[in-house]
Motif scaffolding. Structure first.
Motif, PDB file in Angstrom:
ATOM      1  N   ALA A  91     -29.389   4.503  29.659  1.00 22.97           N
ATOM      2  CA  ALA A  91     -30.760   4.073  29.958  1.00 22.97           C
ATOM      3  C   ALA A  91     -31.704   4.392  28.804  1.00 22.97           C
ATOM      4  CB  ALA A  91     -31.247   4.749  31.239  1.00 22.97           C
ATOM      5  N   GLU A  92     -31.536   5.554  28.180  1.00 17.32           N
ATOM      6  CA  GLU A  92     -32.393   5.946  27.059  1.00 17.32           C
ATOM      7  C   GLU A  92     -32.187   5.019  25.862  1.00 17.32           C
ATOM      8  OE1 GLU A  92     -31.387  10.010  26.351  1.00 17.32           O
ATOM      9  OE2 GLU A  92     -32.651  10.777  27.974  1.00 17.32           O
ATOM     10  N   ALA A  93     -30.932   4.706  25.570  1.00 13.48           N
ATOM     11  CA  ALA A  93     -30.637   3.813  24.441  1.00 13.48           C
ATOM     12  C   ALA A  93     -31.189   2.418  24.696  1.00 13.48           C
ATOM     13  CB  ALA A  93     -29.134   3.766  24.185  1.00 13.48           C
ATOM     14  N   VAL A  94     -31.011   1.928  25.931  1.00 13.14           N
ATOM     15  CA  VAL A  94     -31.509   0.599  26.303  1.00 13.14           C
ATOM     16  C   VAL A  94     -33.022   0.520  26.131  1.00 13.14           C
ATOM     17  CG1 VAL A  94     -31.911  -0.925  28.286  1.00 13.14           C
ATOM     18  CG2 VAL A  94     -29.619  -0.017  27.851  1.00 13.14           C
ATOM     19  N   GLU A  95     -33.712   1.570  26.563  1.00 11.61           N
ATOM     20  CA  GLU A  95     -35.171   1.583  26.460  1.00 11.61           C
ATOM     21  C   GLU A  95     -35.630   1.631  25.002  1.00 11.61           C
ATOM     22  OE1 GLU A  95     -39.063   4.085  28.073  1.00 11.61           O
ATOM     23  OE2 GLU A  95     -37.044   4.732  28.634  1.00 11.61           O
ATOM     24  N   LYS A  96     -34.947   2.419  24.196  1.00  9.93           N
ATOM     25  CA  LYS A  96     -35.363   2.586  22.799  1.00  9.93           C
ATOM     26  C   LYS A  96     -35.282   1.289  22.009  1.00  9.93           C
ATOM     27  CE  LYS A  96     -34.382   7.519  22.314  1.00  9.93           C
ATOM     28  NZ  LYS A  96     -33.437   8.535  21.793  1.00  9.93           N
ATOM     29  N   VAL A  97     -34.296   0.443  22.314  1.00 14.68           N
ATOM     30  CA  VAL A  97     -34.152  -0.810  21.558  1.00 14.68           C
ATOM     31  C   VAL A  97     -34.492  -2.048  22.393  1.00 14.68           C
ATOM     32  CG1 VAL A  97     -32.473   0.166  19.969  1.00 14.68           C
ATOM     33  CG2 VAL A  97     -31.666  -0.962  22.020  1.00 14.68           C
ATOM     34  N   SER A  98     -35.098  -1.814  23.580  1.00 12.23           N
ATOM     35  CA  SER A  98     -35.616  -2.913  24.421  1.00 12.23           C
ATOM     36  C   SER A  98     -34.552  -3.948  24.777  1.00 12.23           C
ATOM     37  CB  SER A  98     -36.803  -3.598  23.723  1.00 12.23           C
ATOM     38  OG  SER A  98     -37.835  -2.684  23.455  1.00 12.23           O
ATOM     39  N   LEU A  99     -33.526  -3.488  25.493  1.00 17.72           N
ATOM     40  CA  LEU A  99     -32.438  -4.381  25.923  1.00 17.72           C
ATOM     41  C   LEU A  99     -32.465  -4.659  27.423  1.00 17.72           C
ATOM     42  CD1 LEU A  99     -29.424  -2.936  23.863  1.00 17.72           C
ATOM     43  CD2 LEU A  99     -30.517  -5.156  23.545  1.00 17.72           C
ATOM     44  N   GLN A 100     -33.533  -4.245  28.104  1.00 13.54           N
ATOM     45  CA  GLN A 100     -33.556  -4.350  29.561  1.00 13.54           C
ATOM     46  C   GLN A 100     -33.312  -5.771  30.061  1.00 13.54           C
ATOM     47  OE1 GLN A 100     -35.821  -2.919  27.594  1.00 13.54           O
ATOM     48  NE2 GLN A 100     -36.698  -1.042  28.471  1.00 13.54           N
ATOM     49  N   GLY A 101     -33.794  -6.762  29.335  1.00 13.99           N
ATOM     50  CA  GLY A 101     -33.710  -8.141  29.814  1.00 13.99           C
ATOM     51  C   GLY A 101     -32.361  -8.799  29.637  1.00 13.99           C
ATOM     52  N   VAL A 102     -31.427  -8.152  28.938  1.00 14.21           N
ATOM     53  CA  VAL A 102     -30.130  -8.807  28.672  1.00 14.21           C
ATOM     54  C   VAL A 102     -28.949  -7.957  29.151  1.00 14.21           C
ATOM     55  CG1 VAL A 102     -31.019 -10.121  26.710  1.00 14.21           C
ATOM     56  CG2 VAL A 102     -30.013  -7.852  26.324  1.00 14.21           C
ATOM     57  N   LEU A 103     -29.173  -6.946  29.961  1.00 14.43           N
ATOM     58  CA  LEU A 103     -28.100  -6.043  30.374  1.00 14.43           C
ATOM     59  C   LEU A 103     -26.963  -6.767  31.093  1.00 14.43           C
ATOM     60  CD1 LEU A 103     -30.004  -2.844  31.615  1.00 14.43           C
ATOM     61  CD2 LEU A 103     -28.626  -3.116  29.552  1.00 14.43           C
ATOM     62  N   GLY A 104     -27.278  -7.810  31.835  1.00 17.15           N
ATOM     63  CA  GLY A 104     -26.252  -8.516  32.601  1.00 17.15           C
ATOM     64  C   GLY A 104     -25.582  -9.646  31.841  1.00 17.15           C
ATOM     65  N   ARG A 105     -26.005  -9.901  30.624  1.00 20.17           N
ATOM     66  CA  ARG A 105     -25.419 -11.001  29.842  1.00 20.17           C
ATOM     67  C   ARG A 105     -24.243 -10.507  29.022  1.00 20.17           C
ATOM     68  NH1 ARG A 105     -29.997 -14.159  26.630  1.00 20.17           N
ATOM     69  NH2 ARG A 105     -28.068 -15.021  25.707  1.00 20.17           N
ATOM     70  N   SER A 106     -23.255 -11.374  28.820  1.00 17.75           N
ATOM     71  CA  SER A 106     -22.129 -10.993  27.980  1.00 17.75           C
ATOM     72  C   SER A 106     -22.584 -10.945  26.523  1.00 17.75           C
ATOM     73  CB  SER A 106     -20.968 -11.970  28.145  1.00 17.75           C
ATOM     74  OG  SER A 106     -21.347 -13.272  27.761  1.00 17.75           O
ATOM     75  N   VAL A 107     -21.996 -10.052  25.764  1.00 22.78           N
ATOM     76  CA  VAL A 107     -22.406  -9.831  24.377  1.00 22.78           C
ATOM     77  C   VAL A 107     -22.251 -11.106  23.547  1.00 22.78           C
ATOM     78  CG1 VAL A 107     -21.891  -8.530  22.278  1.00 22.78           C
ATOM     79  CG2 VAL A 107     -21.890  -7.371  24.493  1.00 22.78           C
ATOM     80  N   GLU A 108     -21.200 -11.883  23.806  1.00 19.97           N
ATOM     81  CA  GLU A 108     -20.929 -13.067  22.993  1.00 19.97           C
ATOM     82  C   GLU A 108     -21.980 -14.155  23.161  1.00 19.97           C
ATOM     83  OE1 GLU A 108     -17.119 -14.414  24.180  1.00 19.97           O
ATOM     84  OE2 GLU A 108     -17.722 -14.979  26.209  1.00 19.97           O
TER      85      GLU A 108
END
Length: 314
Positions: free
Chosen positions: A114-131
């Motif tokens: 959660a801390e890493a996600v917040e620091k780089v603002s990834l909240q909106g794509v957590l459910g998407r596949s990386v590719e």
């Protein structure tokens, strides 16, 4: 501290890194600069233990990267070129996986992700596949995995590659905040990155260390250091007289005689004299500024000199 001693790497008859010596201490943000093929990525791979040197030694906070590789890698956060990951995983699955192999479990793992996600603002794509992510989001996922375990050493290869201007500024601020109690090394070809976040910069070319100093020290080597740059509302016939001012090295005139750059002799500050010249002749100007220097010009001169030396040896 990171200590690099006489580090070398050869691929067949090509020398990628040639007897590199370097020390980096806590709190430093080191910009690692060089043209394509200079040996930047090869050096970073050796610092992180992903590539073994042909000779020389690397010590990461007291751990020999060859003899104590796992101990060293535990305290390193690494963002490699291309940010490789598992494309079929979602962002959340990938970061959970990274946290698990870093040894975090249960509540600690959830908190670290959660801390890493917040620091780089990834909240909106957590459910998407990386590719399915854009290049910029993939870069941010790579940065998240690098900082997730709060490492003592951060080694980042082109951390803002593919990011838009707003995202670049966000990452720069993040790096500045993280650097207070860490060692940060950034390999980049974006020269503005150096003046924006780095406390020190080294330049390598043909695998050799060519320059080492603060960004200000590099800028001071520029022929444009302390140059006075002004723009006239109307052209003026007396501009040639600027060359006779004490401390002036050269005068560049462009834009049909309206853009003027007055270069200073090394160590001279000529703004007061140029300002007097403008006032005495009642010139109407749109803007005036004193240049810190041009990093691209210093970079080109240093790397070309090294290339010429290598050509002479060959």
């Amino acid at each position: 501290m990171i200590r690099v001693e006489q580090l070398s790497k050869h691929f067949a008859d090509v020398t990628a890194v040639d007897k590199l010596d370097l020390q980096v201490g806590e709190g430093e943000v080191l910009g690692f600069l060089g043209p394509n093929g200079a040996g930047k990525s090869t050096t970073m791979k050796m610092l992180t233990g992903f590539l073994s040197p042909c000779s020389g030694k690397v010590s990461i906070c007291g751990h020999d990267i060859e003899k104590q590789r796992l101990e060293a890698q535990k305290i390193i956060g690494y963002l490699p070129e291309g940010a490789p990951s598992y494309g079929d995983m979602t962002v959340k699955q990938f970061l959970d996986f990274i946290a698990a192999i870093r040894g975090f479990r249960g509540v600690d793992k959830t908190r670290k992700v959660a801390e890493a996600v917040e620091k780089v603002s990834l909240q909106g794509v957590l459910g998407r596949s990386v590719e399915t992510l854009s290049k910029g989001f993939k870069r941010r996922v790579g940065l998240a995995q690098a900082i997730l375990h709060d490492p003592k050493v951060l080694i980042l290869d082109e951390p803002t590659d593919g990011l838009d201007p707003n995202q670049k500024q966000h990452v720069r601020e993040l790096i500045q905040n993280l650097s207070r109690d860490k060692i940060v090394i950034i390999s980049t070809h974006i020269l503005e990155e150096v003046t924006a976040v780095c406390t020190r910069a080294v330049i390598i070319a043909d695998g050799k260390l060519c320059s080492d100093g603060s960004p200000e020290q590099l800028l001071a080597q520029s022929r444009y250091h302390n140059a006075v740059n002004f723009h006239l509302a109307e052209p003026c016939d007396s501009l040639a007289l600027l060359g006779g001012i004490d401390g002036v090295a050269e005068v560049e005139i462009s834009e049909c005689g309206r853009r003027i750059v007055v270069l200073a002799q090394r160590g001279q500050f000529i703004y007061p004299q140029v300002d007097d010249f403008i006032r005495q002749r009642a010139l109407v100007i749109d803007s005036i500024s004193v240049e810190r220097g041009r990093l691209d010009e210093v970079f080109q001169r240093i790397t070309r000199l090294q290339e010429q030396k290598q050509e002479a040896v060959r």
